[in-house]
Design an enzyme around this catalytic site. Structure first.
Site, PDB file in Angstrom:
ATOM      1  N   HIS A  66      -1.307  -1.321  -4.276  1.00  6.52           N
ATOM      2  CA  HIS A  66      -2.540  -1.015  -3.537  1.00  6.52           C
ATOM      3  C   HIS A  66      -2.589   0.490  -3.248  1.00  6.52           C
ATOM      4  O   HIS A  66      -1.655   1.051  -2.687  1.00  6.52           O
ATOM      5  CB  HIS A  66      -2.548  -1.821  -2.235  1.00  6.52           C
ATOM      6  CG  HIS A  66      -3.814  -1.732  -1.452  1.00  6.52           C
ATOM      7  ND1 HIS A  66      -4.923  -2.533  -1.721  1.00  6.52           N
ATOM      8  CD2 HIS A  66      -4.167  -0.955  -0.403  1.00  6.52           C
ATOM      9  CE1 HIS A  66      -5.891  -2.244  -0.871  1.00  6.52           C
ATOM     10  NE2 HIS A  66      -5.468  -1.284  -0.055  1.00  6.52           N
TER      11      HIS A  66
ATOM     12  N   HIS B 130      -8.407   0.961  -3.657  1.00  8.73           N
ATOM     13  CA  HIS B 130      -9.304   0.693  -2.526  1.00  8.73           C
ATOM     14  C   HIS B 130      -9.997   2.003  -2.161  1.00  8.73           C
ATOM     15  O   HIS B 130      -9.382   2.896  -1.577  1.00  8.73           O
ATOM     16  CB  HIS B 130      -8.437   0.153  -1.371  1.00  8.73           C
ATOM     17  CG  HIS B 130      -9.164  -0.099  -0.106  1.00  8.73           C
ATOM     18  ND1 HIS B 130      -8.511  -0.378   1.082  1.00  8.73           N
ATOM     19  CD2 HIS B 130     -10.495  -0.141   0.193  1.00  8.73           C
ATOM     20  CE1 HIS B 130      -9.397  -0.569   2.039  1.00  8.73           C
ATOM     21  NE2 HIS B 130     -10.618  -0.421   1.532  1.00  8.73           N
TER      22      HIS B 130
ATOM     23  N   MET C 154     -12.240   4.193  -0.113  1.00  8.97           N
ATOM     24  CA  MET C 154     -12.911   4.408   1.173  1.00  8.97           C
ATOM     25  C   MET C 154     -13.660   5.728   1.053  1.00  8.97           C
ATOM     26  O   MET C 154     -13.257   6.766   1.604  1.00  8.97           O
ATOM     27  CB  MET C 154     -11.866   4.398   2.294  1.00  8.97           C
ATOM     28  CG  MET C 154     -11.332   2.992   2.571  1.00  8.97           C
ATOM     29  SD  MET C 154      -9.730   2.942   3.420  1.00  8.97           S
ATOM     30  CE  MET C 154      -8.628   3.029   2.016  1.00  8.97           C
TER      31      MET C 154
ATOM     32  N   SER D 287       0.844  -1.199   0.000  1.00  6.66           N
ATOM     33  CA  SER D 287       0.000   0.000   0.000  1.00  6.66           C
ATOM     34  C   SER D 287       0.872   1.238   0.000  1.00  6.66           C
ATOM     35  O   SER D 287       1.649   1.458   0.939  1.00  6.66           O
ATOM     36  CB  SER D 287      -0.894   0.022   1.248  1.00  6.66           C
ATOM     37  OG  SER D 287      -1.427   1.333   1.400  1.00  6.66           O
TER      38      SER D 287
ATOM     39  N   MET E 257     -11.113  -6.325   5.833  1.00 10.06           N
ATOM     40  CA  MET E 257     -10.304  -5.355   6.572  1.00 10.06           C
ATOM     41  C   MET E 257      -9.922  -5.969   7.925  1.00 10.06           C
ATOM     42  O   MET E 257     -10.800  -6.355   8.706  1.00 10.06           O
ATOM     43  CB  MET E 257     -11.091  -4.065   6.822  1.00 10.06           C
ATOM     44  CG  MET E 257     -11.341  -3.196   5.603  1.00 10.06           C
ATOM     45  SD  MET E 257      -9.862  -2.655   4.715  1.00 10.06           S
ATOM     46  CE  MET E 257      -8.935  -1.805   6.009  1.00 10.06           C
TER      47      MET E 257
HETATM   48  C1  DX5 Z   1      -6.223   1.212   5.900  1.00 14.13           C
HETATM   49  C2  DX5 Z   1      -5.743   0.871   4.516  1.00 14.13           C
HETATM   50  C3  DX5 Z   1      -4.630  -0.123   4.482  1.00 14.13           C
HETATM   51  C4  DX5 Z   1      -3.387   0.348   5.166  1.00 14.13           C
HETATM   52  C5  DX5 Z   1      -2.475  -0.792   5.409  1.00 14.13           C
HETATM   53  O1  DX5 Z   1      -7.357   1.990   5.816  1.00 14.13           O
HETATM   54  O2  DX5 Z   1      -6.807   0.317   3.765  1.00 14.13           O
HETATM   55  O3  DX5 Z   1      -4.354  -0.489   3.129  1.00 14.13           O
HETATM   56  O4  DX5 Z   1      -2.705   1.308   4.423  1.00 14.13           O
HETATM   57  O5  DX5 Z   1      -1.387  -0.327   6.124  1.00 14.13           O
HETATM   58  P1  DX5 Z   1      -0.684  -1.240   7.219  1.00 14.13           P
HETATM   59  O6  DX5 Z   1      -0.152  -2.435   6.492  1.00 14.13           O
HETATM   60  O7  DX5 Z   1       0.374  -0.365   7.771  1.00 14.13           O
HETATM   61  O8  DX5 Z   1      -1.729  -1.635   8.224  1.00 14.13           O
HETATM   62 ZN    ZN Z   2      -6.345  -0.552   1.713  1.00 15.02          ZN
END
Ligand code: DX5
Ligand code: ZN
Length: 221
Positions: A35, A68, A70, A10, A139
């Site tokens: 990502h 992704h 949100m 990500s 999640m």
């Molecule tokens: C959270 C995101 C994740 C996040 C993951 O809202 O969807 O993709 O960036 O980061 P880590 O691996 O640090 O939890």
């Molecule tokens: Zn994510």
């Protein structure tokens, strides 16, 4: 059927002042998907990346862009991310009002469609949407920020989804996102996940560590 495990770093954890370089570095280090976490300051308490940034990043890697979203409501923004170069567009089932309509919109734009479930959201009912899905995202933290702790209890959902996906006979990615590291990757894959998102664990230590970070996740898995 569970597919080969893929690692999806990500870019939320990348250096935002050098995103193009960061993308090239994580691609060269062996990432499978890029990502991209898009946050709207409403569905989640953070603001991140818009379609203009996705379009600017597109020339820097040929890997699939796994976007992704949100965002709530989300439908009005889906075409812009498709146009910007997303390959997979994932929306949240909680984003409403009609997840199936959002998935149809994504498919109509020629993109792979994903559906995400927050930790507090049950997966019941997803069986009615699986025919239209290319990816399901569990999640394992509450969305909004990188660097949070993995919520172990979400693996029960991964196990259930693995059975539901296998029953369809279709290839649907089962992705887990949040707090993934080499210490819990094996458990996630054993539960049935085949795409591991990793922000902190992917980008830890800067570009000279990216190949080792990705290799560590792959070997652990
Ligand atoms: C959270 C995101 C994740 C996040 C993951 O809202 O969807 O993709 O960036 O980061 P880590 O691996 O640090 O939890
Ligand atoms: Zn994510």
């Amino acid at each position: 059927m569970q597919q080969t495990v893929r690692i999806a770093p990500s870019i939320l954890s990348a250096d935002f002042a050098n995103l193009g370089e960061e993308l090239r570095a994580i691609d060269a280090a062996g990432a499978d998907y890029i990502h991209i976490d898009v946050m709207d300051g409403h569905f989640v308490p953070n603001l991140t990346i818009g379609p203009g940034v996705v379009a600017a990043l597109r020339p820097h890697s040929e890997l699939p862009f796994d976007v992704h979203l949100m965002i709530s409501p989300v439908d009005d923004y889906i075409p812009a991310f498709a146009e910007a170069g997303a390959d997979i567009i994932t929306v949240h089932v909680e984003a409403g009002p009609h997840p199936h309509r959002s998935l149809q919109l994504i498919k109509s734009l020629g993109k792979r469609a994903g559906l995400s479930f927050n930790p507090g959201t049950p997966i019941g009912g997803v069986e009615h949407l699986l025919a239209d899905l290319d990816l399901v995202l569990v999640m394992s933290v509450n969305p909004g920020f990188g660097g949070q702790s993995f919520i172990e209890g979400q693996l029960a959902k991964v196990r259930q989804l693995r059975q539901m996906i296998d029953a369809t006979g279709r290839q649907i990615d089962l992705q887990i996102d949040g707090g993934i590291n080499p210490g819990n990757a094996a458990g996630a894959v054993a539960a049935g996940a085949d795409v591991l998102v990793a922000g902190t664990a992917g980008f830890a230590g800067g570009p000279e560590n990216y190949a080792a970070n990705i290799a560590a996740l792959r070997h652990a898995a």
